[in-house]
Design a protein around this motif. Structure first.
Motif, PDB file in Angstrom:
ATOM      1  N   SER A 197     -10.599  -0.847  10.463  1.00  0.00           N
ATOM      2  CA  SER A 197      -9.504  -1.804  10.638  1.00  0.00           C
ATOM      3  C   SER A 197      -8.336  -1.368   9.764  1.00  0.00           C
ATOM      4  O   SER A 197      -8.419  -1.437   8.539  1.00  0.00           O
ATOM      5  CB  SER A 197      -9.946  -3.222  10.267  1.00  0.00           C
ATOM      6  OG  SER A 197      -8.841  -4.110  10.267  1.00  0.00           O
ATOM      7  N   ILE A 198      -7.308  -0.885  10.392  1.00  0.00           N
ATOM      8  CA  ILE A 198      -6.114  -0.492   9.645  1.00  0.00           C
ATOM      9  C   ILE A 198      -5.558  -1.678   8.878  1.00  0.00           C
ATOM     10  O   ILE A 198      -5.040  -1.541   7.757  1.00  0.00           O
ATOM     11  CB  ILE A 198      -5.055   0.082  10.616  1.00  0.00           C
ATOM     12  CG1 ILE A 198      -5.480   1.468  11.080  1.00  0.00           C
ATOM     13  CG2 ILE A 198      -3.683   0.135   9.964  1.00  0.00           C
ATOM     14  CD1 ILE A 198      -5.571   2.489   9.979  1.00  0.00           C
ATOM     15  N   ASN A 199      -5.662  -2.878   9.439  1.00  0.00           N
ATOM     16  CA  ASN A 199      -5.162  -4.089   8.785  1.00  0.00           C
ATOM     17  C   ASN A 199      -5.912  -4.421   7.511  1.00  0.00           C
ATOM     18  O   ASN A 199      -5.440  -5.210   6.699  1.00  0.00           O
ATOM     19  CB  ASN A 199      -5.268  -5.296   9.726  1.00  0.00           C
ATOM     20  CG  ASN A 199      -4.806  -5.006  11.134  1.00  0.00           C
ATOM     21  OD1 ASN A 199      -5.171  -3.986  11.717  1.00  0.00           O
ATOM     22  ND2 ASN A 199      -4.022  -5.904  11.693  1.00  0.00           N
ATOM     23  N   GLY A 200      -7.112  -3.873   7.338  1.00  0.00           N
ATOM     24  CA  GLY A 200      -7.921  -4.236   6.175  1.00  0.00           C
ATOM     25  C   GLY A 200      -8.860  -5.387   6.439  1.00  0.00           C
ATOM     26  O   GLY A 200      -9.411  -5.973   5.491  1.00  0.00           O
TER      27      GLY A 200
ATOM     28  N   MET B 241       0.843  -1.189   0.000  1.00  0.00           N
ATOM     29  CA  MET B 241       0.000   0.000   0.000  1.00  0.00           C
ATOM     30  C   MET B 241       0.881   1.242   0.000  1.00  0.00           C
ATOM     31  O   MET B 241       2.087   1.175   0.243  1.00  0.00           O
ATOM     32  CB  MET B 241      -0.954  -0.004   1.189  1.00  0.00           C
ATOM     33  CG  MET B 241      -0.401   0.483   2.494  1.00  0.00           C
ATOM     34  SD  MET B 241       0.919  -0.497   3.210  1.00  0.00           S
ATOM     35  CE  MET B 241       1.025   0.289   4.839  1.00  0.00           C
ATOM     36  N   VAL B 242       0.294   2.375  -0.286  1.00  0.00           N
ATOM     37  CA  VAL B 242       1.014   3.649  -0.249  1.00  0.00           C
ATOM     38  C   VAL B 242       1.004   4.137   1.197  1.00  0.00           C
ATOM     39  O   VAL B 242      -0.054   4.525   1.710  1.00  0.00           O
ATOM     40  CB  VAL B 242       0.353   4.690  -1.172  1.00  0.00           C
ATOM     41  CG1 VAL B 242       1.120   6.010  -1.123  1.00  0.00           C
ATOM     42  CG2 VAL B 242       0.285   4.157  -2.596  1.00  0.00           C
TER      43      VAL B 242
ATOM     44  N   TYR C 149      -1.968   6.232   4.626  1.00  0.00           N
ATOM     45  CA  TYR C 149      -2.364   5.731   5.939  1.00  0.00           C
ATOM     46  C   TYR C 149      -1.965   6.675   7.064  1.00  0.00           C
ATOM     47  O   TYR C 149      -2.393   6.506   8.205  1.00  0.00           O
ATOM     48  CB  TYR C 149      -1.708   4.367   6.202  1.00  0.00           C
ATOM     49  CG  TYR C 149      -2.383   3.211   5.498  1.00  0.00           C
ATOM     50  CD1 TYR C 149      -3.107   2.268   6.214  1.00  0.00           C
ATOM     51  CD2 TYR C 149      -2.285   3.047   4.122  1.00  0.00           C
ATOM     52  CE1 TYR C 149      -3.720   1.196   5.576  1.00  0.00           C
ATOM     53  CE2 TYR C 149      -2.894   1.994   3.469  1.00  0.00           C
ATOM     54  CZ  TYR C 149      -3.615   1.073   4.196  1.00  0.00           C
ATOM     55  OH  TYR C 149      -4.223   0.019   3.561  1.00  0.00           O
ATOM     56  N   GLU C 150      -1.156   7.682   6.780  1.00  0.00           N
ATOM     57  CA  GLU C 150      -0.525   8.476   7.836  1.00  0.00           C
ATOM     58  C   GLU C 150      -1.417   9.559   8.416  1.00  0.00           C
ATOM     59  O   GLU C 150      -1.040  10.217   9.391  1.00  0.00           O
ATOM     60  CB  GLU C 150       0.769   9.092   7.297  1.00  0.00           C
ATOM     61  CG  GLU C 150       1.842   8.034   7.030  1.00  0.00           C
ATOM     62  CD  GLU C 150       3.057   8.606   6.313  1.00  0.00           C
ATOM     63  OE1 GLU C 150       2.973   9.790   5.885  1.00  0.00           O
ATOM     64  OE2 GLU C 150       4.057   7.889   6.181  1.00  0.00           O
TER      65      GLU C 150
END
Length: 730
Positions: free
Chosen positions: A471-474, A378-379, A383-384
């Motif tokens: 969910s950050i994990n996806g 991912m880029v 996410y930041e």
């Protein structure tokens, strides 16, 4: 191209607002009327957003729908400033005041045209960014596209702008991304009146065109491309093509991010969303049903080079303007697709907030999100920050992102961050961001952490978003449908029609023919004595059905009627808006004269006729057969009871004694024939239901019961009347 058309073309594009200018740079095919490119100017560069509206149902009998649309939508669009406005079908209602006659009404189309002109003017948006599609209501009774009753082609925005194809695409182009939107019209090529105009009917030619439009950038650009398709019908209400291909096949092949649609309305539920994923192992049951919002799939991530990417997409039905006054804003933020649904039933909105990252893990996460995160493809910059679009009629003074941890059993605030605006006065809209340590929120649970955005405007008014898990994990948080939501989203009705039809027909043949065969060819008998002594299911059913066979006129009548429904037309009616031409309906569909080849007749409206066929079989015919058998069985028991009391049978005293020892109430019911009276009331209920259906058909297709469907209309009531007459005495 001549000088005058060239000057007109140049002038047109010179006057388009800066945020929606169309460019010829990187245009795949300017000559094609179905493909357009809009170069999105102004910040924020990383995100684009569009508005979806659906199921407006403008009606001469319900003027408030158009009035509210005109009052609320123009100002809302002006505040939101979308790059596209997508109106996904059922622009007009096409129904009479009693809701029974369904055909085109030009007055409603004139109202739609006038209202849309006002909305475009008040929104200050370019008319070219509006795309409207046909719904089934816009196709009621339209025999041929382009004909005198095809008011969509005359009054819709697509029609006025010359968008005549069934597939139209537009690409929103920013400096770093392309966002491809492809609209698809799958309404019937020969539009029947309702109610047998319910499903989408894509053809092989249309699916090939859709495939071509979705692949237009596959080999022509190095920019990432996000693909969105929009249409009217949900996939559960879409039939396959002649070669058994479907919209779902095309969408999976291209892994579109989402298919957005309408058709079902909010009254069926708020979770009308469905995740589709390609699987090499599909059970027979999965061809007909999907039992939850998320299609079950293996969460195992394969990060090896050359691993086949997961083919998947989301289907999001948005609700309706008709009663819910719903609008949707959909955003694409660096490939992350999110949306928010807005309810205008309480009036206009002063502030609207759309979180664009992190995504709602219930309705927006995908298995590819999980793959990209686990494989670190991912880029990271996407996410930041926590990001949200804020649209407001008043200046915003503060925006705050709040993250809650649900592990303690309640929502415990663990992060509160002030968000800052990206862009300047020339921006298309306001994107607010807040930096965060996203890795701190990694968790194996997809719904542990919940996000909420809070905005305050200059007047002190607070606006909060609904809490949404992320969910950050996806990972995906599982959501279950209600029973009603499952019926309309999880059942493939086009695939179910013939299996259900023949199952019901075989069942009726079985309950009519098997008991008759037992009477004729075996010594197996179910008697009243057996039934009274043992009220088991086997004795009950066997006794009722065998007694039905002993009423020959009723039995032969039901068998003959069943074969009539299989072999002959059910009724003959007007299926178009106007004219004297009639079609006839069988269980295979309506037979009408083809508009493309004179003299040729063809079947249309299958499996749409499911709304007439199955209710008649399940709610009228089967109950009629069973209640007729029950009347005959009640008469037989009463006859035995009467004979036992009159002493006509010597051995009946023992039977009467046994049956009355602990069942005096049964004796009373038999003697007073309360069961027979209850069954007669049930017969009246069946007849009421049947005549109500017949009245609806008379209105819908302008039929005379005696001339156009006498067998369908009168057979069941006559058989029930005969059964009541025949069983009234001994």
């Amino acid at each position: 191209m001549g000088i005058l058309p060239t000057l007109i073309l140049v002038f047109t594009f010179a006057t388009v607002p800066f945020s929606h200018q169309t460019t010829q740079e990187e245009k795949p095919n300017w000559e094609s009327n179905s493909r357009r490119v809009i170069d999105v100017k102004g910040g924020p560069d990383s995100v684009v957003w569009v508005v979806q509206l659906s199921d407006l149902h403008f009606s001469v009998h319900q003027p408030d729908r158009a009035f509210d649309f005109k009052k609320l939508v123009g100002p809302a669009l002006s505040m939101i400033n979308p790059s596209l406005v997508l109106i996904t079908g059922d622009l007009t209602d096409g129904k009479s005041k009693d809701l029974l006659t369904m055909k085109q009404n030009e007055e409603e189309w004139l109202e739609y045209q006038n209202v849309m002109e006002d909305v475009v003017k008040r929104s200050r948006l370019d008319k070219n960014i509006f795309f409207d599609l046909r719904g089934n209501h816009d196709n009621f009774g339209v025999p041929v596209v382009g004909g005198s009753f095809d008011f969509f082609s005359k009054y819709s925005i697509n029609g006025q702008l010359g968008r005549t194809t069934n597939v139209n695409s537009v690409t929103l182009q920013t400096a770093e991304h392309k966002h491809l939107f492809v609209g698809v019209d799958t309404t019937m090529s020969i539009g029947l009146r309702g109610p047998t105009n319910l499903l989408g009917h894509p053809t092989d030619e249309l699916l090939a065109e859709l495939d071509s439009e979705l692949s237009q950038w596959d080999s022509q650009t190095t920019k990432p491309v996000t693909k969105i398709s929009f249409g009217h019908f949900t996939l559960s209400f879409s039939a396959p093509s002649y070669s058994a291909k479907s919209l779902k096949d095309v969408f999976l092949n291209h892994s579109v991010s989402a298919y957005i649609c309408g058709h079902l309305h909010t009254r069926f539920g708020k979770n009308l969303k469905r995740h589709h994923q390609l699987s090499n192992h599909i059970s027979t049951l999965q061809k007909f049903f999907q039992f939850n919002v998320h299609q079950s799939y293996d969460n195992t991530v394969n990060c090896s080079v050359g691993a086949v990417p997961v083919k998947e997409f989301w289907e999001w039905e948005m609700g309706d303007w008709r009663k819910s006054r719903a609008m949707r804003i959909l955003a694409i933020d660096r490939g992350h697709v999110s949306y928010v649904d807005i309810d205008f039933k309480s009036g206009g909105k002063k502030t609207i907030i759309l979180p664009t990252f992190p995504l709602d893990s219930r309705f927006m996460s995908t298995s590819s999100s999980l793959h990209n995160y686990e494989c670190q493809v991912m880029v990271p910059s996407s996410y930041e920050t926590v990001r949200a679009l804020v649209f407001s009629a008043s200046p915003i003074v503060s925006v705050v992102a709040k993250v809650y941890d649900s592990r303690p059993g309640y929502h415990n605030l663990v992060l509160e961050a002030e968000m800052s605006k990206i862009g300047d006065e020339s921006s298309r809209g306001d994107l607010y961001v807040a930096p965060w340590n996203y890795r701190a929120f990694e968790d194996p649970s997809p719904d542990r952490y919940w996000l909420q955005i809070e905005a305050k405007d200059i007047t002190g008014r607070l606006t909060l978003t609904d809490l949404r898990p992320f969910s950050i994990n996806g990972l995906t948080a599982k959501v279950s449908w209600t029973w009603t939501e499952f019926k309309v989203m999880g059942c493939e009705w086009a695939a179910l029609y013939y299996p259900l039809l023949w199952s019901v027909l075989y069942f009726m043949l079985a309950i009519l023919l098997i008991p008759k065969a037992l009477l004729l060819f075996t010594k197996k008998r179910f008697t009243g004595k057996d039934f009274v002594n043992d009220w088991g299911f086997k004795n009950c059913v066997g006794f009722v059905l065998q007694e039905l066979c002993k009423v020959p006129i009723a039995w032969f009548g039901f068998v003959a009627y069943l074969f009539y429904l299989i072999l002959l037309p059910w009724f003959i009616g007007k299926v178009f808006t106007s004219g004297d031409e009639r079609g006839y309906m069988t269980y295979l569909g309506w037979v009408v004269r083809s508009s493309s080849e004179k003299g040729k007749h063809e079947y249309v409206g299958s499996p749409d006729i499911i709304v007439l066929v199955l209710p008649h079989l399940l709610l009228v015919l089967i109950p009629s057969i069973l209640v007729t058998g029950a009347l005959a069985a009640e008469q037989a028991i009463y006859r035995e009871h009467f004979h036992s009391l009159s002493g006509k049978k010597e051995d009946d005293n023992d039977w009467e004694a046994k049956s009355s020892l602990s069942h005096k109430s049964r004796k009373s019911c038999i003697g007073n024939r309360w069961i027979s009276k209850a069954l007669m009331v049930f017969c009246l209920a069946i007849c009421w239901k049947h005549f109500k259906d017949c009245r609806a058909l008379v209105k819908a297709y302008e039929m005379n019961p005696i001339l156009h469907f006498p067998v369908y209309c009168f057979t069941v009531p006559l058989l029930l009347a005969f059964a009541v007459y025949k069983t009234r005495g001994l």
